[in-house]
Scaffold this motif. Structure first.
Motif, short mmCIF file in Angstrom:
data_model
loop_
_atom_site.label_atom_id
_atom_site.label_comp_id
_atom_site.label_asym_id
_atom_site.label_seq_id
_atom_site.Cartn_x
_atom_site.Cartn_y
_atom_site.Cartn_z
N PHE A 6 0.87 -1.17 0.00
CA PHE A 6 0.00 0.00 0.00
C PHE A 6 0.90 1.21 0.00
O PHE A 6 1.78 1.35 0.86
CB PHE A 6 -0.90 -0.01 1.24
CG PHE A 6 -1.81 1.18 1.34
CD1 PHE A 6 -2.95 1.25 0.57
CD2 PHE A 6 -1.52 2.23 2.19
CE1 PHE A 6 -3.80 2.34 0.64
CE2 PHE A 6 -2.36 3.32 2.27
CZ PHE A 6 -3.50 3.38 1.50
N GLY A 8 -0.15 4.61 -0.07
CA GLY A 8 -0.79 5.85 0.36
C GLY A 8 -0.13 6.37 1.63
O GLY A 8 0.50 5.63 2.37
N LEU A 13 -4.59 10.16 3.76
CA LEU A 13 -5.72 9.43 4.36
C LEU A 13 -6.52 10.34 5.27
O LEU A 13 -7.76 10.38 5.20
CB LEU A 13 -5.24 8.20 5.13
CG LEU A 13 -6.32 7.40 5.85
CD1 LEU A 13 -7.33 6.84 4.85
CD2 LEU A 13 -5.70 6.29 6.67
N TRP A 16 -8.60 12.78 3.09
CA TRP A 16 -9.77 12.17 2.45
C TRP A 16 -10.84 11.80 3.47
O TRP A 16 -12.03 11.96 3.20
CB TRP A 16 -9.36 10.95 1.62
CG TRP A 16 -8.64 11.34 0.37
CD1 TRP A 16 -7.33 11.12 0.07
CD2 TRP A 16 -9.19 12.04 -0.75
NE1 TRP A 16 -7.04 11.65 -1.15
CE2 TRP A 16 -8.16 12.22 -1.69
CE3 TRP A 16 -10.45 12.53 -1.05
CZ2 TRP A 16 -8.36 12.86 -2.91
CZ3 TRP A 16 -10.63 13.17 -2.27
CH2 TRP A 16 -9.61 13.32 -3.18
N LYS A 17 -10.44 11.30 4.64
CA LYS A 17 -11.42 10.94 5.67
C LYS A 17 -12.13 12.19 6.21
O LYS A 17 -13.35 12.18 6.41
CB LYS A 17 -10.75 10.18 6.82
CG LYS A 17 -10.23 8.82 6.46
CD LYS A 17 -11.30 7.80 6.60
CE LYS A 17 -10.72 6.42 6.39
NZ LYS A 17 -11.64 5.37 6.71
N VAL A 39 -13.38 8.02 -0.66
CA VAL A 39 -12.38 7.49 0.27
C VAL A 39 -11.95 6.08 -0.16
O VAL A 39 -10.76 5.78 -0.22
CB VAL A 39 -12.90 7.48 1.72
CG1 VAL A 39 -11.95 6.75 2.65
CG2 VAL A 39 -13.13 8.90 2.20
N TYR A 40 -12.92 5.23 -0.48
CA TYR A 40 -12.58 3.86 -0.88
C TYR A 40 -11.77 3.86 -2.18
O TYR A 40 -10.82 3.09 -2.31
CB TYR A 40 -13.84 3.01 -1.02
CG TYR A 40 -13.52 1.57 -1.30
CD1 TYR A 40 -12.98 0.74 -0.32
CD2 TYR A 40 -13.75 1.03 -2.56
CE1 TYR A 40 -12.67 -0.57 -0.58
CE2 TYR A 40 -13.45 -0.29 -2.83
CZ TYR A 40 -12.91 -1.09 -1.84
OH TYR A 40 -12.60 -2.40 -2.11
N TRP A 42 -9.70 6.12 -3.22
CA TRP A 42 -8.33 6.51 -2.89
C TRP A 42 -7.58 5.32 -2.30
O TRP A 42 -6.44 5.05 -2.70
CB TRP A 42 -8.33 7.68 -1.91
CG TRP A 42 -6.94 8.03 -1.47
CD1 TRP A 42 -6.05 8.82 -2.12
CD2 TRP A 42 -6.27 7.54 -0.31
NE1 TRP A 42 -4.86 8.86 -1.44
CE2 TRP A 42 -4.97 8.07 -0.32
CE3 TRP A 42 -6.62 6.69 0.73
CZ2 TRP A 42 -4.03 7.81 0.67
CZ3 TRP A 42 -5.69 6.43 1.72
CH2 TRP A 42 -4.41 6.98 1.69
N GLU A 43 -8.21 4.60 -1.37
CA GLU A 43 -7.55 3.45 -0.74
C GLU A 43 -7.19 2.39 -1.78
O GLU A 43 -6.08 1.85 -1.77
CB GLU A 43 -8.47 2.83 0.32
CG GLU A 43 -8.66 3.70 1.54
CD GLU A 43 -9.70 3.13 2.50
OE1 GLU A 43 -10.36 2.12 2.18
OE2 GLU A 43 -9.87 3.72 3.58
N HIS A 46 -4.28 3.10 -4.25
CA HIS A 46 -2.95 3.06 -3.64
C HIS A 46 -2.59 1.65 -3.16
O HIS A 46 -1.66 1.49 -2.37
CB HIS A 46 -2.88 4.05 -2.47
CG HIS A 46 -2.81 5.46 -2.93
ND1 HIS A 46 -1.64 6.06 -3.33
CD2 HIS A 46 -3.78 6.40 -3.13
CE1 HIS A 46 -1.88 7.30 -3.71
NE2 HIS A 46 -3.18 7.52 -3.60
N THR A 47 -3.31 0.65 -3.65
CA THR A 47 -3.06 -0.74 -3.26
C THR A 47 -2.55 -1.54 -4.45
O THR A 47 -3.10 -1.47 -5.54
CB THR A 47 -4.36 -1.39 -2.73
OG1 THR A 47 -4.85 -0.62 -1.63
CG2 THR A 47 -4.12 -2.82 -2.28
N THR A 97 -14.14 -3.40 -7.84
CA THR A 97 -12.69 -3.33 -7.66
C THR A 97 -12.04 -4.34 -8.59
O THR A 97 -12.47 -5.47 -8.67
CB THR A 97 -12.31 -3.64 -6.19
OG1 THR A 97 -12.97 -2.70 -5.33
CG2 THR A 97 -10.82 -3.55 -5.98
#
Length: 100
Positions: A6, A8, A13, A16-17, A39-40, A42-43, A46-47, A97
């Motif tokens: 990851f 990010g 984080l 965005w949160k 938010v999801y 972005w997560e 970055h994975t 996803t």
């Protein structure tokens, strides 16, 4: 063997949160699906899993339709469906996803 990681950062984080919370708060929850997708997304972007970066193609409008349906089911079942809402949201996120 490919790496999974990851990439990010903590400040991103937090940004965005907080932005998601503010959007949800000031729209009295109406824009929660948009904040959730933001938010999801972005997560996920970055994975990296096994050397493949993930991406998310879900939209707030798609989620909003499901969100209304899930809340309706929760109301007509006197809150019982609420136990499944988290699972329904997870399934929706997973459906949108993919690896690029």
């Amino acid at each position: 063997m490919h790496d999974s990681y990851f990439d990010g950062g903590l400040l991103q984080l937090i940004f965005w949160k907080v932005l998601g919370f503010l959007i949800t708060f000031f729209t009295m929850g109406i824009c929660y699906p948009w904040a959730c997708c933001m938010v999801y997304g972005w997560e996920i972007r970055h994975t990296v899993i096994n050397g493949h970066r993930l991406d998310f193609d879900g939209t707030a409008l798609q989620l909003f339709g499901n969100w209304i349906k899930w809340w309706f089911l929760t109301v007509i079942t006197f809150g019982i469906y609420g136990f499944w809402m988290g699972i329904a949201l997870r399934k929706w996120k997973t459906k949108h996803t993919f690896a690029i």
